[in-house]
Motif scaffolding. Structure first.
Motif, mmCIF file in Angstrom:
data_model
loop_
_atom_site.group_PDB
_atom_site.id
_atom_site.type_symbol
_atom_site.label_atom_id
_atom_site.label_comp_id
_atom_site.label_asym_id
_atom_site.label_seq_id
_atom_site.Cartn_x
_atom_site.Cartn_y
_atom_site.Cartn_z
ATOM 1 N N ASP A 1 53.189 2.594 23.882
ATOM 2 C CA ASP A 1 54.335 3.436 23.559
ATOM 3 C C ASP A 1 55.496 2.663 22.951
ATOM 4 O O ASP A 1 56.612 3.180 22.845
ATOM 5 N N THR A 2 55.215 1.423 22.536
ATOM 6 C CA THR A 2 56.136 0.647 21.709
ATOM 7 C C THR A 2 55.508 0.431 20.343
ATOM 8 O O THR A 2 56.081 0.791 19.320
ATOM 9 N N LEU A 3 54.311 -0.139 20.331
ATOM 10 C CA LEU A 3 53.561 -0.323 19.090
ATOM 11 C C LEU A 3 52.522 0.772 18.891
ATOM 12 O O LEU A 3 52.369 1.314 17.795
ATOM 13 N N VAL A 4 51.794 1.077 19.957
ATOM 14 C CA VAL A 4 50.721 2.075 19.911
ATOM 15 C C VAL A 4 51.187 3.346 20.621
ATOM 16 O O VAL A 4 51.734 3.281 21.730
ATOM 17 N N ASP A 5 50.973 4.485 19.978
ATOM 18 C CA ASP A 5 51.390 5.765 20.555
ATOM 19 C C ASP A 5 50.365 6.194 21.603
ATOM 20 O O ASP A 5 49.558 7.103 21.388
ATOM 21 N N LEU A 6 50.424 5.527 22.747
ATOM 22 C CA LEU A 6 49.445 5.776 23.804
ATOM 23 C C LEU A 6 49.616 7.161 24.409
ATOM 24 O O LEU A 6 48.636 7.812 24.775
ATOM 25 N N ARG A 7 50.844 7.627 24.516
ATOM 26 C CA ARG A 7 51.082 8.946 25.111
ATOM 27 C C ARG A 7 50.389 10.038 24.302
ATOM 28 O O ARG A 7 49.707 10.904 24.857
ATOM 29 N N ALA A 8 50.553 9.999 22.986
ATOM 30 C CA ALA A 8 49.910 11.008 22.141
ATOM 31 C C ALA A 8 48.396 10.915 22.243
ATOM 32 O O ALA A 8 47.696 11.937 22.277
ATOM 33 N N TYR B 1 41.735 7.902 19.453
ATOM 34 C CA TYR B 1 43.069 8.411 19.118
ATOM 35 C C TYR B 1 44.136 7.315 19.070
ATOM 36 O O TYR B 1 45.296 7.616 18.783
ATOM 37 N N TRP B 2 43.784 6.077 19.362
ATOM 38 C CA TRP B 2 44.784 5.006 19.343
ATOM 39 C C TRP B 2 45.293 4.795 17.922
ATOM 40 O O TRP B 2 44.524 4.473 17.009
ATOM 41 N N ARG B 3 46.594 4.965 17.734
ATOM 42 C CA ARG B 3 47.234 4.787 16.436
ATOM 43 C C ARG B 3 48.584 4.098 16.625
ATOM 44 O O ARG B 3 49.266 4.335 17.624
ATOM 45 N N PRO B 4 49.007 3.297 15.651
ATOM 46 C CA PRO B 4 50.360 2.738 15.729
ATOM 47 C C PRO B 4 51.389 3.780 15.311
ATOM 48 O O PRO B 4 51.073 4.728 14.579
ATOM 49 N N PHE B 5 52.609 3.627 15.770
ATOM 50 C CA PHE B 5 53.696 4.454 15.271
ATOM 51 C C PHE B 5 53.921 4.127 13.793
ATOM 52 O O PHE B 5 53.606 3.027 13.322
ATOM 53 N N ASP B 6 54.498 5.071 13.062
ATOM 54 C CA ASP B 6 54.642 4.923 11.611
ATOM 55 C C ASP B 6 55.479 3.714 11.200
ATOM 56 O O ASP B 6 55.300 3.180 10.100
ATOM 57 N N ASP B 7 56.400 3.292 12.052
ATOM 58 C CA ASP B 7 57.296 2.201 11.666
ATOM 59 C C ASP B 7 56.749 0.814 11.996
ATOM 60 O O ASP B 7 57.343 -0.196 11.620
ATOM 61 N N VAL B 8 55.612 0.746 12.678
ATOM 62 C CA VAL B 8 55.132 -0.543 13.180
ATOM 63 C C VAL B 8 54.609 -1.449 12.067
ATOM 64 O O VAL B 8 55.025 -2.609 11.940
ATOM 65 N N LEU B 9 53.689 -0.958 11.257
ATOM 66 C CA LEU B 9 53.120 -1.801 10.201
ATOM 67 C C LEU B 9 54.177 -2.285 9.209
ATOM 68 O O LEU B 9 54.177 -3.475 8.849
ATOM 69 N N PRO B 10 55.099 -1.424 8.745
ATOM 70 C CA PRO B 10 56.156 -1.937 7.862
ATOM 71 C C PRO B 10 57.017 -3.002 8.532
ATOM 72 O O PRO B 10 57.415 -3.982 7.891
ATOM 73 N N HIS B 11 57.308 -2.816 9.814
ATOM 74 C CA HIS B 11 58.136 -3.798 10.515
ATOM 75 C C HIS B 11 57.412 -5.133 10.645
ATOM 76 O O HIS B 11 58.001 -6.201 10.415
ATOM 77 N N ILE C 1 41.733 -1.879 17.402
ATOM 78 C CA ILE C 1 41.307 -0.511 17.101
ATOM 79 C C ILE C 1 42.424 0.257 16.398
ATOM 80 O O ILE C 1 42.171 1.067 15.500
ATOM 81 N N ALA C 2 43.669 -0.016 16.793
ATOM 82 C CA ALA C 2 44.813 0.665 16.189
ATOM 83 C C ALA C 2 45.167 0.114 14.809
ATOM 84 O O ALA C 2 46.072 0.628 14.152
ATOM 85 N N GLY C 3 44.463 -0.924 14.375
ATOM 86 C CA GLY C 3 44.707 -1.478 13.048
ATOM 87 C C GLY C 3 45.867 -2.442 12.983
ATOM 88 O O GLY C 3 46.432 -2.662 11.902
ATOM 89 N N LEU C 4 46.224 -3.030 14.121
ATOM 90 C CA LEU C 4 47.345 -3.965 14.174
ATOM 91 C C LEU C 4 46.813 -5.389 14.281
ATOM 92 O O LEU C 4 46.531 -5.892 15.371
ATOM 93 N N ASP C 5 46.664 -6.039 13.143
ATOM 94 C CA ASP C 5 46.171 -7.408 13.151
ATOM 95 C C ASP C 5 47.350 -8.378 13.183
ATOM 96 O O ASP C 5 48.507 -7.985 13.139
ATOM 97 N N GLY C 6 47.051 -9.644 13.262
ATOM 98 C CA GLY C 6 48.092 -10.661 13.239
ATOM 99 C C GLY C 6 48.662 -11.006 14.595
ATOM 100 O O GLY C 6 49.585 -11.822 14.688
#
Length: 254
Positions: free
Chosen positions: A25-32, A118-128, A156-161
């Motif tokens: 719920d900071t990087l990954v929208d776990l609640r949704a 359903y694991w996805r990052p919030f929209d602002d995470v990858l740009p940040h 899985i959420a596509g957050l590498d690095g």
């Protein structure tokens, strides 16, 4: 949404030399993800309630209104047991019978597979994160879950690095203890007072980081902490620009 300022110079004056994030719920929208998976799997069990009631039940499960995860962190419950307590509590809100025994084991296995889809990052995470990379600022994550589980979640959420991921198991204690934060700083190679921590929990994240000597900011995406007296933002869109511009309000005393 606001666009992140593209100010990538001024690094010599920058007080922040590393950033650590909470994950859920900071990087990954776990609640949704939890709500979507719960509703997908409980159509039959909740057939006697309308859609609005089902949404309330799903939210109670996702938000852990039963307080089970803290008991898991305290060693009172296993991971599967805390999830079962949450399931029983949420079903009880509408007098539904939750799966138990072998039925729960099967439900839990299916839920785990479903929620991962359903694991996805919030929209602002990858740009940040792209901004941090461009600025040459290393980043990592500190989480109150198993390191291996959270590494898989990020992937899985596509957050590498995220070379640096500290779990409560590898740190030897969960947040808000100082150990996880300090472990993250050591792995980043940055001083605690120059490592910004960003998370959504006022106690586990903000207070825990501050107690460990890190500057911290509360990410309050849903504006549920309006009375919070510390540093608070609604999203990540402006954060990289503030760091890049030499925004010193994050820094702790030297």
């Amino acid at each position: 949404m606001n666009e992140v300022p593209n100010a990538l110079d001024g690094s010599a004056n920058r007080s922040i030399q590393g950033v650590l994030f909470d994950i859920d719920d900071t990087l990954v929208d776990l609640r949704a993800a939890a709500i979507a998976a719960f509703l997908e799997l409980t159509t039959e069990e909740l057939r006697h309630v309308d859609a609005s009631e089902a949404s309330v039940v799903a939210a109670a499960f996702a938000d852990d209104k039963a307080g089970a995860y803290e008991r898991y962190m305290a060693g009172e419950l296993t991971f599967l047991e805390q999830r079962e307590v949450r399931l029983q509590y949420s079903f009880g809100l509408v007098n539904a019978v939750a799966p138990a025994g072998e039925s729960y084991q099967a439900w839990a296995a299916t839920y785990e597979k479903t929620v991962r889809s359903y694991w996805r990052p919030f929209d602002d995470v990858l740009p940040h994160l792209a901004q941090l990379r461009a600025m040459g600022i290393p980043f990592g994550a500190v989480s109150n879950n198993l390191e291996s589980y959270q590494r898989a979640k990020l992937e899985i959420a596509g957050l590498d690095g995220f070379d640096v991921v500290v779990g409560s198991d590898t740190a030897g204690a969960p947040k808000p203890a100082t150990a996880p934060f300090l472990a993250g700083c050591r792995q980043l190679g940055s001083q605690p007072k120059r490592t910004l921590y960003v998370g959504d929990n006022p106690v586990n994240d903000y207070a825990g980081a501050r107690n460990a000597g890190l500057p911290a900011i509360l990410l309050d995406r849903e504006a549920v902490h309006e009375d919070f007296l510390g540093l608070r933002i609604r999203d990540l869109w402006d954060l990289a620009g503030l760091i890049s511009a030499g925004f010193d309000s994050f820094a702790t005393d030297s």
